[in-house]
Design a protein around this motif. Sequence first.
Motif, PDB file in Angstrom:
ATOM      1  N   ALA A  68      -8.867  13.466  -3.102  1.00  0.00           N
ATOM      2  CA  ALA A  68      -9.985  13.119  -2.225  1.00  0.00           C
ATOM      3  C   ALA A  68      -9.536  12.648  -0.852  1.00  0.00           C
ATOM      4  O   ALA A  68     -10.341  12.596   0.085  1.00  0.00           O
ATOM      5  CB  ALA A  68     -10.842  12.037  -2.875  1.00  0.00           C
ATOM      6  N   GLY A  69      -8.266  12.268  -0.700  1.00  0.00           N
ATOM      7  CA  GLY A  69      -7.837  11.796   0.603  1.00  0.00           C
ATOM      8  C   GLY A  69      -6.531  11.037   0.577  1.00  0.00           C
ATOM      9  O   GLY A  69      -5.974  10.754  -0.489  1.00  0.00           O
ATOM     10  N   GLU A  70      -6.063  10.709   1.776  1.00  0.00           N
ATOM     11  CA  GLU A  70      -4.852   9.917   1.972  1.00  0.00           C
ATOM     12  C   GLU A  70      -5.274   8.539   2.464  1.00  0.00           C
ATOM     13  O   GLU A  70      -5.946   8.413   3.496  1.00  0.00           O
ATOM     14  CB  GLU A  70      -3.938  10.577   3.021  1.00  0.00           C
ATOM     15  N   TYR A  71      -4.909   7.512   1.729  1.00  0.00           N
ATOM     16  CA  TYR A  71      -5.300   6.155   2.059  1.00  0.00           C
ATOM     17  C   TYR A  71      -4.050   5.338   2.333  1.00  0.00           C
ATOM     18  O   TYR A  71      -3.305   4.996   1.418  1.00  0.00           O
ATOM     19  CB  TYR A  71      -6.108   5.539   0.923  1.00  0.00           C
ATOM     20  N   GLY A  72      -3.812   5.031   3.600  1.00  0.00           N
ATOM     21  CA  GLY A  72      -2.597   4.332   3.984  1.00  0.00           C
ATOM     22  C   GLY A  72      -2.694   2.840   3.809  1.00  0.00           C
ATOM     23  O   GLY A  72      -3.786   2.266   3.660  1.00  0.00           O
ATOM     24  N   ALA A  73      -1.546   2.178   3.826  1.00  0.00           N
ATOM     25  CA  ALA A  73      -1.501   0.730   3.765  1.00  0.00           C
ATOM     26  C   ALA A  73      -1.769   0.154   5.154  1.00  0.00           C
ATOM     27  O   ALA A  73      -1.238   0.661   6.147  1.00  0.00           O
ATOM     28  CB  ALA A  73      -0.144   0.254   3.259  1.00  0.00           C
ATOM     29  N   TYR A  74      -2.589  -0.862   5.201  1.00  0.00           N
ATOM     30  CA  TYR A  74      -2.857  -1.542   6.463  1.00  0.00           C
ATOM     31  C   TYR A  74      -1.797  -2.604   6.687  1.00  0.00           C
ATOM     32  O   TYR A  74      -1.554  -3.433   5.829  1.00  0.00           O
ATOM     33  CB  TYR A  74      -4.244  -2.184   6.458  1.00  0.00           C
ATOM     34  N   ARG A  75      -1.164  -2.560   7.841  1.00  0.00           N
ATOM     35  CA  ARG A  75      -0.185  -3.570   8.188  1.00  0.00           C
ATOM     36  C   ARG A  75      -0.457  -4.036   9.611  1.00  0.00           C
ATOM     37  O   ARG A  75      -0.696  -3.232  10.512  1.00  0.00           O
ATOM     38  CB  ARG A  75       1.245  -3.022   8.092  1.00  0.00           C
ATOM     39  N   THR A  76      -0.402  -5.360   9.816  1.00  0.00           N
ATOM     40  CA  THR A  76      -0.605  -5.890  11.154  1.00  0.00           C
ATOM     41  C   THR A  76       0.574  -5.552  12.041  1.00  0.00           C
ATOM     42  O   THR A  76       1.712  -5.396  11.576  1.00  0.00           O
ATOM     43  CB  THR A  76      -0.768  -7.418  11.109  1.00  0.00           C
ATOM     44  N   ALA A  77       0.270  -5.416  13.325  1.00  0.00           N
ATOM     45  CA  ALA A  77       1.325  -5.061  14.271  1.00  0.00           C
ATOM     46  C   ALA A  77       2.290  -6.218  14.461  1.00  0.00           C
ATOM     47  O   ALA A  77       1.920  -7.365  14.370  1.00  0.00           O
ATOM     48  CB  ALA A  77       0.698  -4.682  15.596  1.00  0.00           C
TER      49      ALA A  77
END
Length: 311
Positions: free
Chosen positions: A302-311
């Motif tokens: 269904a999709g590619e879901y990346g990890a959220y990381r703060t800059a």
Amino acid sequence: MGTITDVSGIRVGHVQEDTDGWLTGVTVVLPPPGTVGSVDVQGGGPATHETDALDPTTLVRTVDAVVLTGGSAYGLASAAGAQRWCEENGRGFAVPGGVVPIVPAAAIFDLGRGGNFSARPTPEMGYAATAAAAAQREGHDVGRGNVGAGTGALIGRGQYKGGVGTASITLDNGVVVGALAIVNALGLPFGTTAQPAGPSQGTPPMNTTLVVVATNAVLDVAECKRTASASHAGIARALNPSHTLADGDTVFCLATGAMALDRSDEAARQVSLITLQSAAADVVRFAILDGVAAADPVSTPAGEYGAYRTA
């Protein structure tokens, strides 16, 4: 920052499926018998079960288990499995002939995120998650990230992976306040430089952050209700936006009653409750940010879901 199981007697169980079109799961918070509870639902699109029973004006005072699940309204079927486990173990509101377990539940929307829209939590998964919680030792570590009800959770309008987070705070008077969050949010953490893309035309965002706050303090049902309400401030401090029309943001509050608050006079009572409720909002914020940080990227049909990381 601790976990919700720093509150003595609280146990957490996760069950999930993440192959063959599945990306969903169930998380059960199992409190000690006699735990008082209530709930506050402030999102505009909730999927809940038995939350009306936790109103301070109703008959029951105690909660036998709280089920957090994927699968949207379909996933609420998992609460039946948790209820069956409680009945088999003699936990519930006593009635002639047996018990009626009080098992409120709330669901996030994760339908189709593994590729199969029909892959959603079942009563068997609810039973297994409850049994897993019961098998844990006192003070156990809690699974975080892509586990349980956080397995199919996303944030940032579906761009990034969400998940399970937890935290706790111990106050100077010995009161412990813990939280467990399932982060499936429209928005992103405050202070982010990333901007979530808008939903496609005709596809409304489906989001929810579910939270269980637990404390070892002695609270009545009305005080649990007010604590749950105050805890929503932690969602608003962690995520932008929150509590939208398409969110089902819901907070449960459980009080095990092991630690008495100072109620020596009215001023002391108010200070004790305000201090606890302020800590609850803080620990909810920490648990949400922990859930985002602990989530790992996922690739499904269904999709590619990346990890959220703060800059």
